[in-house]
Design a protein around this motif. Sequence first.
Motif, PDB file in Angstrom:
ATOM      1  N   HIS A   1       0.831  -1.208   0.000  1.00  0.00           N
ATOM      2  CA  HIS A   1       0.000   0.000   0.000  1.00  0.00           C
ATOM      3  C   HIS A   1       0.860   1.250   0.000  1.00  0.00           C
ATOM      4  O   HIS A   1       0.559   2.224  -0.711  1.00  0.00           O
ATOM      5  CB  HIS A   1      -0.922  -0.017   1.214  1.00  0.00           C
TER       6      HIS A   1
ATOM      7  N   ASP B   1      -9.072  -8.140  -4.294  1.00  0.00           N
ATOM      8  CA  ASP B   1      -9.905  -6.962  -4.034  1.00  0.00           C
ATOM      9  C   ASP B   1      -9.937  -6.602  -2.558  1.00  0.00           C
ATOM     10  O   ASP B   1      -9.865  -5.418  -2.188  1.00  0.00           O
ATOM     11  CB  ASP B   1     -11.327  -7.211  -4.545  1.00  0.00           C
ATOM     12  N   VAL B   2     -10.071  -7.611  -1.697  1.00  0.00           N
ATOM     13  CA  VAL B   2     -10.183  -7.317  -0.268  1.00  0.00           C
ATOM     14  C   VAL B   2      -8.828  -6.999   0.345  1.00  0.00           C
ATOM     15  O   VAL B   2      -8.741  -6.235   1.321  1.00  0.00           O
ATOM     16  CB  VAL B   2     -10.856  -8.501   0.473  1.00  0.00           C
TER      17      VAL B   2
ATOM     18  N   ARG C   1      -6.606  -5.097  -0.781  1.00  0.00           N
ATOM     19  CA  ARG C   1      -6.264  -3.687  -1.013  1.00  0.00           C
ATOM     20  C   ARG C   1      -7.078  -2.745  -0.128  1.00  0.00           C
ATOM     21  O   ARG C   1      -6.908  -1.534  -0.194  1.00  0.00           O
ATOM     22  CB  ARG C   1      -6.488  -3.332  -2.488  1.00  0.00           C
ATOM     23  N   THR C   2      -7.937  -3.296   0.713  1.00  0.00           N
ATOM     24  CA  THR C   2      -8.751  -2.453   1.583  1.00  0.00           C
ATOM     25  C   THR C   2      -8.049  -2.188   2.910  1.00  0.00           C
ATOM     26  O   THR C   2      -7.159  -2.932   3.334  1.00  0.00           O
ATOM     27  CB  THR C   2     -10.114  -3.113   1.846  1.00  0.00           C
ATOM     28  N   ARG C   3      -8.486  -1.143   3.573  1.00  0.00           N
ATOM     29  CA  ARG C   3      -7.899  -0.772   4.859  1.00  0.00           C
ATOM     30  C   ARG C   3      -8.213  -1.808   5.924  1.00  0.00           C
ATOM     31  O   ARG C   3      -7.374  -2.086   6.799  1.00  0.00           O
ATOM     32  CB  ARG C   3      -8.431   0.601   5.273  1.00  0.00           C
ATOM     33  N   SER C   4      -9.428  -2.402   5.860  1.00  0.00           N
ATOM     34  CA  SER C   4      -9.812  -3.378   6.887  1.00  0.00           C
ATOM     35  C   SER C   4      -8.882  -4.584   6.882  1.00  0.00           C
ATOM     36  O   SER C   4      -8.580  -5.140   7.945  1.00  0.00           O
ATOM     37  CB  SER C   4     -11.252  -3.837   6.641  1.00  0.00           C
TER      38      SER C   4
ATOM     39  N   ARG D   1      -5.635  -4.542   5.828  1.00  0.00           N
ATOM     40  CA  ARG D   1      -4.291  -4.113   6.250  1.00  0.00           C
ATOM     41  C   ARG D   1      -4.186  -3.950   7.758  1.00  0.00           C
ATOM     42  O   ARG D   1      -3.132  -4.194   8.346  1.00  0.00           O
ATOM     43  CB  ARG D   1      -3.915  -2.780   5.582  1.00  0.00           C
TER      44      ARG D   1
END
Length: 290
Positions: A27, A71-72, A74-77, A79
């Motif tokens: 990220h 897809d998931v 790359r989400t903040r949740s 990371r």
Amino acid sequence: MTTNTTNTAGPEYVSGAGLRALLRRLHAAGERAWVDDPVAAELMRFCAEKYGALARKHGLDPWEAASAAFDVMRTRSAREAHDPWGVVTHAVRITCIAEERAQGLLCSTHQARRPHISAFHDAERISDRETPLWAYHPAFQVTDPEPDTDPAGGSADNGDGGGGVRAGMSASSAMEDAIALVTMLGWEPATARASVEHICGALAKAGARHTAYETLRRDQHARALLDLPGRSWTVLLKALLGTPHPALAATPAGRGVLLRLLIGETLPVLLRDDDLVLTLCLAVPTQRRR
């Protein structure tokens, strides 16, 4: 501080902490990091293997599951999750279910995720069913709201519970035509006449076809007197009085020969009903030696 020693031989992203660290690094490096970083490519191959069985369970390709994991990730949740692999697995499972429902409903995955859409059954072709559409769909089950009347002004229902009678056709004529039909299909004339007359007599007493059917079906004494096997007796009852299932009430199979004759069908028309002809021919009682 203790460290994980169970995954020292494998990649760092196999553990939750290692995956969290990798996702944060990718990220921070920008969007091109997922394309250029060789570890990211290895991670996607690992996801395809990890979720391959889950994808096949829902009729999908393993790389479709890997795409959902990408897809998931790359989400903040993902990371910042305490258990990033748990977040990814849960999201992939939901996506696989939605993809399977979308394929069945012939809609987008986004629509399949909505409860009021996913509540419907999968789309199916009319040809996928052995029973014709008109034989079971409520839209094709139409019955007359009121019985027709004859030219003299009297009721033309004749108590059979199934619609109007054409002018000039009496119950006795319908019975004679039914006897002729059964005889033409291979039944012994005396047996055909005795059986049809007995059924018509019971129908006149009962006043309704379904009541007469249930009474005659249990009448072992009448079957013994007519010397008919159980299968032949049942087939004859269904053929003359109609199949009692409510879903077939407005179909030829549900109306029965007697009602079809009364509402205007003729012997040539009945003889073109392949299902009726085959059923009665196969149920011809064999001659028994006394």
